[in-house]
Design a protein around this motif. Structure first.
Motif, PDB file in Angstrom:
ATOM      1  N   CYS A 213       1.378  -8.606  88.595  1.00  0.00           N
ATOM      2  CA  CYS A 213       2.157  -9.499  89.214  1.00  0.00           C
ATOM      3  C   CYS A 213       3.182  -8.678  89.920  1.00  0.00           C
ATOM      4  CB  CYS A 213       2.787 -10.392  88.605  1.00  0.00           C
ATOM      5  SG  CYS A 213       1.553 -11.501  87.874  1.00  0.00           S
ATOM      6  N   CYS A 214       4.033  -7.495  89.063  1.00  0.00           N
ATOM      7  CA  CYS A 214       4.902  -6.948  89.660  1.00  0.00           C
ATOM      8  C   CYS A 214       5.063  -5.360  89.372  1.00  0.00           C
ATOM      9  CB  CYS A 214       6.366  -7.374  88.998  1.00  0.00           C
ATOM     10  SG  CYS A 214       6.497  -6.965  87.127  1.00  0.00           S
ATOM     11  N   GLY A 215       4.118  -4.888  88.792  1.00  0.00           N
ATOM     12  CA  GLY A 215       3.638  -3.380  88.520  1.00  0.00           C
ATOM     13  C   GLY A 215       4.724  -2.754  87.382  1.00  0.00           C
ATOM     14  N   SER A 216       5.159  -3.819  86.723  1.00  0.00           N
ATOM     15  CA  SER A 216       6.011  -2.965  85.671  1.00  0.00           C
ATOM     16  C   SER A 216       5.211  -2.553  84.454  1.00  0.00           C
ATOM     17  CB  SER A 216       7.213  -4.048  85.242  1.00  0.00           C
ATOM     18  OG  SER A 216       8.019  -4.418  86.491  1.00  0.00           O
ATOM     19  N   ARG A 217       5.804  -1.939  83.340  1.00  0.00           N
ATOM     20  CA  ARG A 217       5.274  -1.510  82.346  1.00  0.00           C
ATOM     21  C   ARG A 217       5.150  -2.495  81.432  1.00  0.00           C
ATOM     22  NH1 ARG A 217       7.588   3.674  79.835  1.00  0.00           N
ATOM     23  NH2 ARG A 217       9.370   3.380  81.150  1.00  0.00           N
ATOM     24  N   PRO A 218       4.439  -2.513  80.425  1.00  0.00           N
ATOM     25  CA  PRO A 218       4.504  -3.680  79.315  1.00  0.00           C
ATOM     26  C   PRO A 218       5.520  -3.340  78.207  1.00  0.00           C
ATOM     27  CG  PRO A 218       2.566  -2.046  78.744  1.00  0.00           C
ATOM     28  CD  PRO A 218       3.321  -1.664  79.987  1.00  0.00           C
ATOM     29  N   HIS A 236       2.013  -7.297  77.459  1.00  0.00           N
ATOM     30  CA  HIS A 236       3.155  -8.426  77.944  1.00  0.00           C
ATOM     31  C   HIS A 236       4.267  -7.576  78.781  1.00  0.00           C
ATOM     32  CE1 HIS A 236       6.145 -11.769  77.114  1.00  0.00           C
ATOM     33  NE2 HIS A 236       6.961 -10.671  77.333  1.00  0.00           N
ATOM     34  N   CYS A 237       4.353  -8.247  80.063  1.00  0.00           N
ATOM     35  CA  CYS A 237       5.142  -7.593  81.035  1.00  0.00           C
ATOM     36  C   CYS A 237       6.717  -7.584  80.808  1.00  0.00           C
ATOM     37  CB  CYS A 237       5.112  -7.919  82.530  1.00  0.00           C
ATOM     38  SG  CYS A 237       5.991  -7.457  83.635  1.00  0.00           S
ATOM     39  N   SER A 238       7.194  -6.295  80.852  1.00  0.00           N
ATOM     40  CA  SER A 238       8.743  -6.208  80.197  1.00  0.00           C
ATOM     41  C   SER A 238       9.722  -6.824  81.417  1.00  0.00           C
ATOM     42  CB  SER A 238       9.186  -4.671  80.339  1.00  0.00           C
ATOM     43  OG  SER A 238       8.797  -3.935  81.857  1.00  0.00           O
ATOM     44  N   LEU A 239       8.821  -7.299  82.603  1.00  0.00           N
ATOM     45  CA  LEU A 239       9.955  -7.849  83.645  1.00  0.00           C
ATOM     46  C   LEU A 239       9.517  -9.411  83.911  1.00  0.00           C
ATOM     47  CD1 LEU A 239      12.184  -7.321  85.707  1.00  0.00           C
ATOM     48  CD2 LEU A 239      10.452  -6.621  87.262  1.00  0.00           C
ATOM     49  N   CYS A 240       8.436  -9.672  84.162  1.00  0.00           N
ATOM     50  CA  CYS A 240       8.278 -10.978  84.523  1.00  0.00           C
ATOM     51  C   CYS A 240       7.675 -11.850  83.460  1.00  0.00           C
ATOM     52  CB  CYS A 240       7.041 -10.971  85.824  1.00  0.00           C
ATOM     53  SG  CYS A 240       5.642 -10.474  85.519  1.00  0.00           S
ATOM     54  N   SER A 241       7.278 -11.586  82.390  1.00  0.00           N
ATOM     55  CA  SER A 241       6.849 -11.929  81.236  1.00  0.00           C
ATOM     56  C   SER A 241       5.390 -12.511  81.378  1.00  0.00           C
ATOM     57  CB  SER A 241       7.499 -13.351  80.712  1.00  0.00           C
ATOM     58  OG  SER A 241       8.898 -12.990  80.486  1.00  0.00           O
ATOM     59  N   THR A 242       4.798 -12.035  82.384  1.00  0.00           N
ATOM     60  CA  THR A 242       3.262 -12.300  82.622  1.00  0.00           C
ATOM     61  C   THR A 242       2.390 -11.487  81.394  1.00  0.00           C
ATOM     62  OG1 THR A 242       3.622 -12.603  84.787  1.00  0.00           O
ATOM     63  CG2 THR A 242       1.271 -12.289  84.244  1.00  0.00           C
ATOM     64  N   GLN A 243       1.394 -11.938  81.008  1.00  0.00           N
ATOM     65  CA  GLN A 243       0.827 -11.160  80.140  1.00  0.00           C
ATOM     66  C   GLN A 243      -0.795 -10.904  80.843  1.00  0.00           C
ATOM     67  OE1 GLN A 243       0.506 -12.811  76.230  1.00  0.00           O
ATOM     68  NE2 GLN A 243       2.666 -13.043  76.342  1.00  0.00           N
ATOM     69  N   TRP A 244      -1.293  -9.823  80.661  1.00  0.00           N
ATOM     70  CA  TRP A 244      -2.583  -9.454  81.176  1.00  0.00           C
ATOM     71  C   TRP A 244      -3.685  -8.982  80.320  1.00  0.00           C
ATOM     72  CZ3 TRP A 244       1.653  -6.573  81.948  1.00  0.00           C
ATOM     73  CH2 TRP A 244       1.267  -5.127  81.924  1.00  0.00           C
ATOM     74  N   HIS A 245      -5.036  -9.537  80.384  1.00  0.00           N
ATOM     75  CA  HIS A 245      -5.695  -8.794  79.305  1.00  0.00           C
ATOM     76  C   HIS A 245      -6.223  -7.424  79.578  1.00  0.00           C
ATOM     77  CE1 HIS A 245     -10.270  -8.531  77.713  1.00  0.00           C
ATOM     78  NE2 HIS A 245      -9.525  -9.120  76.683  1.00  0.00           N
TER      79      HIS A 245
END
Length: 355
Positions: A213-218, A236-245
């Motif tokens: 979503c935002c390209g940030s590191r986990p 777990h994204c360090s910025l937008c709280s999205t989680q990706w598999h």
């Protein structure tokens, strides 16, 4: 200490999931920061009342609570926040890049208004050292705040005020979480590009180690123990709280499948069934690239939170770093390292100074 863990094969993980694994897990606006606040208080009190970082964890709980208040208010209080339109979402999907790239996204002034609202809520109950940082931020102009945001989102430490950075980061987390949820809700219409499939605005990007979503590191990874994601590992994204598999057999930094090991603070004999460690937090290390990322296990502690439990296990970072491993993840609430001695911009004025 080292703990031996049996990592399931992709076939076993898929079988346990009972079907197709969802690629993305979205943050819940009404609970994402509230649950973090609750976990931070649990870690700072309760069984960990003697935690060396008790006061810090409890204040981080207050900060997470303030984030939740802001997150709840964002859709109505900042309803005019700019979002990418359908064409921009479609273009990002075709190029395989995140639609909301954190360093480059034209930030809406709403994030600064949100920061100032949080500071007002936090100041009265903040410890003296935090109150001083809050006052510095309250006295700062918009240009300085934007410079601080640039430092945080690009990972450039030069010019970063370390004392105020957790507050700036907290406001940015709420802002980007709001952006992701607003776009996902289709407020500007779904993307039509084939890359993400089904008209979804977010999907897989070329860099599988970065947030789609935002390209940030986990910050860390988390193993899920419920629903279709049972047995799966998510970053777990360090910025937008999205989680990706991401498959558990892959290093989250270099994607190697050859030399992963797991370290924990538990004694070597503190294991559960079949000799598997019962530690809820481990460091997943990779000998191929020399990096590590923490992993938290919901099947061992249902209350774990990637951000909160990462903060509470700094000792594990120290031990793994002493062994020569470099941290891959980032926790914006506690940055490692020191900023450059030369500052890119002047700091905000000290409220106690006279003109």
């Amino acid at each position: 200490m080292t703990a031996t863990v049996r990592v399931m094969s992709p076939e076993e993980i898929t079988a346990m999931a009972g079907g197709e694994t969802p690629f993305l897990i979205w943050p819940e606006r009404s609970t994402v920061f509230a649950l973090r606040a609750m976990r931070l208080r649990q870690l700072g009190q309760g069984q960990n009342s003697g935690h060396a970082m008790r006061d810090f964890l409890l204040f981080m709980a207050d900060l997470a609570h303030a984030q939740q208040v802001l997150a709840d208010a964002f859709p109505t209080r900042f309803s005019s926040t700019a979002l990418p339109d359908a064409q921009a979402l479609d273009q990002a999907a075709k190029m395989g890049v995140p639609p909301l790239p954190a360093p480059d996204w034209p930030r809406d002034p709403a994030w600064r208004a949100g920061l100032r609202a949080m500071l007002s809520d936090l100041r009265a109950g903040a410890p003296e050292v935090a109150r001083a940082a809050i006052d510095r931020l309250a006295a700062a102009d918009d240009a300085w705040l934007e410079t601080q945001a640039d430092c945080l989102l690009t990972g450039v430490m030069r010019g970063l005020d370390m004392a105020t950075s957790p507050f700036v980061a907290a406001a940015l987390q709420v802002y980007f979480t709001h952006l992701v949820l607003a776009v996902q809700a289709g407020e500007h219409g779904p993307a039509s590009g084939p890359t993400n499939g089904g008209g979804q605005p977010f999907g897989r990007i070329d860099d599988v180690t970065a947030c789609p979503c935002c390209g940030s590191r986990p910050t860390a990874s988390i193993t899920r123990s419920a629903g279709q994601a049972t047995g799966q590992r998510y970053l777990h994204c360090s910025l937008c709280s999205t989680q990706w598999h991401m498959l558990r057999i892959k290093c989250a930094h270099c994607l190697s499948e050859k030399s992963l090991a797991y370290q924990s603070l538990q004694a070597a004999d503190a294991t559960g069934a079949a000799g598997v460690s019962s530690a809820p937090v481990q460091a997943e290390t990779c000998d191929d690239c020399g990096h590590y990322l923490k992993i938290v296990h919901t099947d061992r502690d249902a209350q774990v939170d990637p951000v909160a439990d990462d903060l509470a296990t700094v000792t594990l970072d120290l031990l793994v770093s002493e062994a020569g491993k470099q941290r891959h993840g980032v926790n914006l609430m506690l940055l490692y390292g020191e900023p450059e001695p030369e500052r890119a911009t002047d700091p905000p004025p000290d409220p106690g100074e006279s003109n």
